[in-house]
Design a protein around this motif. Structure first.
Motif, PDB file in Angstrom:
ATOM      1  N   TRP A 154      57.381  55.790  73.703  1.00  0.00           N
ATOM      2  CA  TRP A 154      57.748  54.506  74.500  1.00  0.00           C
ATOM      3  C   TRP A 154      57.358  53.343  73.685  1.00  0.00           C
ATOM      4  CZ3 TRP A 154      55.893  59.212  76.391  1.00  0.00           C
ATOM      5  CH2 TRP A 154      56.595  59.440  77.629  1.00  0.00           C
ATOM      6  N   MET A 169      54.520  51.119  78.094  1.00  0.00           N
ATOM      7  CA  MET A 169      54.871  52.064  79.149  1.00  0.00           C
ATOM      8  C   MET A 169      55.183  51.670  80.658  1.00  0.00           C
ATOM      9  SD  MET A 169      53.898  55.165  78.058  1.00  0.00           S
ATOM     10  CE  MET A 169      53.788  55.828  79.527  1.00  0.00           C
ATOM     11  N   PRO A 227      61.312  57.687  78.102  1.00  0.00           N
ATOM     12  CA  PRO A 227      61.170  57.555  76.688  1.00  0.00           C
ATOM     13  C   PRO A 227      62.368  57.763  75.852  1.00  0.00           C
ATOM     14  CG  PRO A 227      60.275  59.685  77.305  1.00  0.00           C
ATOM     15  CD  PRO A 227      60.978  59.028  78.591  1.00  0.00           C
ATOM     16  N   LYS A 279      52.773  56.199  72.685  1.00  0.00           N
ATOM     17  CA  LYS A 279      52.868  55.188  73.959  1.00  0.00           C
ATOM     18  C   LYS A 279      52.227  53.901  73.439  1.00  0.00           C
ATOM     19  CE  LYS A 279      52.645  58.776  77.216  1.00  0.00           C
ATOM     20  NZ  LYS A 279      51.807  59.895  77.075  1.00  0.00           N
TER      21      LYS A 279
END
Length: 155
Positions: free
Chosen positions: A44, A48, A54, A127
């Motif tokens: 990502w 997020m 993703p 992330k």
């Protein structure tokens, strides 16, 4: 498994490669960036909150970072703190970066990145956590498009 110090060094190198990318960078530079990720990774790269799906695999990472670079680039990365999981396979870094968004400086821009590594030292899960409102506001101001656009109210 590499040490957490080694993993933080790899994450630093990833961000150095990222900061050197532009939309017109040659394919080799994007491949260098993607080489930090496992073939089957999930990433990502924007936030997020923003991405339901993703980027998958190295090709997905290249496509994802190209999408990010359309609006913003990292001008300066400033690490505030570093963390690691008990087993040492996951690291996180808190940052207060300086970004350029459609030619305008955004400083500071707080964000946190978390990366999970495999035994080869490649990222399997990445992330980015941040509030993109300041970025979206600039994008909208420059382009006229975005979620904060004023809409006339019918009475």
């Amino acid at each position: 498994m590499p040490t957490t110090s080694t993993l933080h060094d790899r994450l630093d190198a990833l961000y150095t490669a990222w900061a050197n990318l532009t939309p017109s960078s040659p394919p080799a530079d994007f491949d260098k960036f993607a080489a930090f990720f496992d073939d089957d990774c999930r990433a990502w790269l924007l936030s997020m909150r923003e991405l339901r799906t993703p980027s998958i695999g190295r090709k997905g990472v290249v496509d994802g970072v190209k999408e990010v670079l359309k609006d913003q680039r990292i001008e300066e990365r400033r690490v505030v703190d570093r963390f690691e999981s008990a087993d040492g396979s996951k690291i996180s870094v808190e940052m207060n970066n300086r970004l350029v968004v459609h030619g305008r400086e955004l400083d500071p821009f707080p964000e946190t990145a978390t990366a999970v590594f495999n035994e080869k030292g490649l990222i399997t899960d990445f992330k980015v956590y941040c509030c993109r409102s300041p970025i979206v506001e600039i994008v909208q101001d420059v382009t006229g498009e975005g979620p904060y656009k004023c809409h006339p109210v019918d009475n």
